[in-house]
Design a protein around this motif. Sequence first.
Motif, PDB file in Angstrom:
ATOM      1  N   THR A  53      -4.030 -51.387 -26.400  1.00 23.66           N
ATOM      2  CA  THR A  53      -4.953 -50.925 -25.243  1.00 23.66           C
ATOM      3  C   THR A  53      -5.493 -51.911 -24.672  1.00 23.66           C
ATOM      4  OG1 THR A  53      -5.558 -48.574 -26.932  1.00 23.66           O
ATOM      5  CG2 THR A  53      -7.139 -49.324 -25.174  1.00 23.66           C
ATOM      6  N   LEU A  54      -5.264 -52.031 -23.376  1.00 22.16           N
ATOM      7  CA  LEU A  54      -5.644 -53.046 -22.825  1.00 22.16           C
ATOM      8  C   LEU A  54      -6.474 -52.370 -21.447  1.00 22.16           C
ATOM      9  CD1 LEU A  54      -5.736 -56.055 -21.912  1.00 22.16           C
ATOM     10  CD2 LEU A  54      -3.529 -55.538 -20.435  1.00 22.16           C
ATOM     11  N   SER A  55      -7.771 -53.112 -21.273  1.00 21.81           N
ATOM     12  CA  SER A  55      -8.509 -52.674 -20.045  1.00 21.81           C
ATOM     13  C   SER A  55      -9.220 -54.104 -19.648  1.00 21.81           C
ATOM     14  CB  SER A  55      -9.648 -51.705 -20.348  1.00 21.81           C
ATOM     15  OG  SER A  55     -10.473 -52.388 -21.454  1.00 21.81           O
ATOM     16  N   ILE A  56      -9.329 -54.180 -18.175  1.00 23.99           N
ATOM     17  CA  ILE A  56      -9.772 -55.219 -17.388  1.00 23.99           C
ATOM     18  C   ILE A  56     -10.963 -54.763 -16.770  1.00 23.99           C
ATOM     19  CG2 ILE A  56      -9.370 -57.060 -15.597  1.00 23.99           C
ATOM     20  CD1 ILE A  56      -6.320 -56.897 -16.371  1.00 23.99           C
ATOM     21  N   ARG A  57     -11.989 -55.673 -16.995  1.00 23.94           N
ATOM     22  CA  ARG A  57     -13.243 -55.050 -16.305  1.00 23.94           C
ATOM     23  C   ARG A  57     -13.881 -56.487 -15.912  1.00 23.94           C
ATOM     24  NH1 ARG A  57     -17.735 -56.500 -19.494  1.00 23.94           N
ATOM     25  NH2 ARG A  57     -17.149 -56.396 -21.744  1.00 23.94           N
ATOM     26  N   GLY A 117     -17.066 -63.197  -9.676  1.00 23.25           N
ATOM     27  CA  GLY A 117     -15.681 -63.463  -9.731  1.00 23.25           C
ATOM     28  C   GLY A 117     -15.029 -63.648 -11.141  1.00 23.25           C
ATOM     29  N   VAL A 118     -15.707 -63.211 -12.124  1.00 26.82           N
ATOM     30  CA  VAL A 118     -15.164 -63.359 -13.723  1.00 26.82           C
ATOM     31  C   VAL A 118     -14.971 -61.922 -14.172  1.00 26.82           C
ATOM     32  CG1 VAL A 118     -15.509 -64.215 -16.003  1.00 26.82           C
ATOM     33  CG2 VAL A 118     -16.681 -65.417 -13.886  1.00 26.82           C
ATOM     34  N   TRP A 119     -13.463 -61.805 -14.348  1.00 23.03           N
ATOM     35  CA  TRP A 119     -12.959 -60.650 -15.096  1.00 23.03           C
ATOM     36  C   TRP A 119     -12.572 -61.191 -16.477  1.00 23.03           C
ATOM     37  CZ3 TRP A 119     -12.153 -56.354 -12.193  1.00 23.03           C
ATOM     38  CH2 TRP A 119     -12.604 -56.352 -10.774  1.00 23.03           C
ATOM     39  N   LEU A 120     -12.581 -59.810 -17.289  1.00 27.81           N
ATOM     40  CA  LEU A 120     -12.183 -60.134 -18.820  1.00 27.81           C
ATOM     41  C   LEU A 120     -11.205 -59.029 -19.141  1.00 27.81           C
ATOM     42  CD1 LEU A 120     -13.593 -57.983 -21.003  1.00 27.81           C
ATOM     43  CD2 LEU A 120     -15.772 -59.703 -20.578  1.00 27.81           C
ATOM     44  N   ALA A 121     -10.437 -59.466 -20.028  1.00 24.40           N
ATOM     45  CA  ALA A 121      -9.370 -58.414 -20.436  1.00 24.40           C
ATOM     46  C   ALA A 121      -9.772 -57.942 -22.172  1.00 24.40           C
ATOM     47  CB  ALA A 121      -8.049 -59.264 -20.602  1.00 24.40           C
ATOM     48  N   GLU A 122      -9.907 -56.870 -22.174  1.00 19.85           N
ATOM     49  CA  GLU A 122     -10.426 -56.304 -23.667  1.00 19.85           C
ATOM     50  C   GLU A 122      -9.032 -55.783 -24.167  1.00 19.85           C
ATOM     51  OE1 GLU A 122     -14.970 -55.209 -23.608  1.00 19.85           O
ATOM     52  OE2 GLU A 122     -13.688 -53.977 -22.541  1.00 19.85           O
ATOM     53  N   ARG A 123      -8.514 -56.202 -25.354  1.00 17.89           N
ATOM     54  CA  ARG A 123      -7.437 -55.572 -25.901  1.00 17.89           C
ATOM     55  C   ARG A 123      -7.857 -55.200 -27.276  1.00 17.89           C
ATOM     56  NH1 ARG A 123      -2.541 -58.984 -28.363  1.00 17.89           N
ATOM     57  NH2 ARG A 123      -1.048 -57.277 -28.935  1.00 17.89           N
ATOM     58  N   ASN A 124      -7.626 -53.784 -27.525  1.00 17.29           N
ATOM     59  CA  ASN A 124      -8.051 -53.088 -28.923  1.00 17.29           C
ATOM     60  C   ASN A 124      -9.329 -53.348 -29.363  1.00 17.29           C
ATOM     61  OD1 ASN A 124      -5.433 -52.192 -29.002  1.00 17.29           O
ATOM     62  ND2 ASN A 124      -4.573 -54.028 -30.218  1.00 17.29           N
ATOM     63  N   GLY A 125     -10.314 -53.458 -28.239  1.00 19.75           N
ATOM     64  CA  GLY A 125     -11.747 -53.367 -28.527  1.00 19.75           C
ATOM     65  C   GLY A 125     -12.298 -54.902 -28.587  1.00 19.75           C
ATOM     66  N   GLY A 126     -11.580 -55.864 -28.482  1.00 20.83           N
ATOM     67  CA  GLY A 126     -11.991 -57.156 -28.599  1.00 20.83           C
ATOM     68  C   GLY A 126     -11.568 -57.864 -27.151  1.00 20.83           C
ATOM     69  N   ILE A 127     -12.353 -59.076 -26.863  1.00 19.68           N
ATOM     70  CA  ILE A 127     -12.015 -59.910 -25.505  1.00 19.68           C
ATOM     71  C   ILE A 127     -10.787 -60.716 -26.013  1.00 19.68           C
ATOM     72  CG2 ILE A 127     -13.001 -61.548 -24.025  1.00 19.68           C
ATOM     73  CD1 ILE A 127     -15.701 -60.285 -24.400  1.00 19.68           C
ATOM     74  N   ALA A 128      -9.875 -60.548 -25.170  1.00 22.27           N
ATOM     75  CA  ALA A 128      -8.432 -61.354 -25.152  1.00 22.27           C
ATOM     76  C   ALA A 128      -8.460 -62.386 -24.423  1.00 22.27           C
ATOM     77  CB  ALA A 128      -7.306 -60.363 -25.054  1.00 22.27           C
TER      78      ALA A 128
END
Length: 162
Positions: A2-6, A52-63
Amino acid sequence: MTLSIRVAEAADAGALAEVYLACRREMPYAPLAHGDAAVHAWFANALLPAGGVWLAERNGGIAGFAACSEQDGALWLDQLYVGAGHRNAGIGRALLERVVLRQTRACRLHVFQANAGARRFYEAHGFKLLSLGDGQDNEERCPDALYQWRPDMKERPCLKNC
């Protein structure tokens, strides 16, 4: 996976600083110019408040994360780091697509010349080498490379299976 970007928030500063520090410690050719406390303070007090900072979360953690800025009217990709346990899973590509490849204007970035993996990554995604520097303009004093991506380039970036 599961990957999300916010968009990164102030509460993410510590975790993002840790991703950055861990990644930078893997670069023996470019020693850190600042200690851990200064890096944490920079994330909390400068980088995140600037936006201007985006982060990727993978399986509930910051990746991983990416940070962009505007300088002299140009878009710059200032940071793109993916944690060791999350590499080769499309996270860097997803971050790059979100912050750069949807743009209608050019984007530039600097990367250490010795970072062959990052250079291959950017080149595979349509960035072209503009020049090589001797490192006198970066804090680490390590030779760097200037790249640029333009939306009108004939070679489109690889967005799948690369």
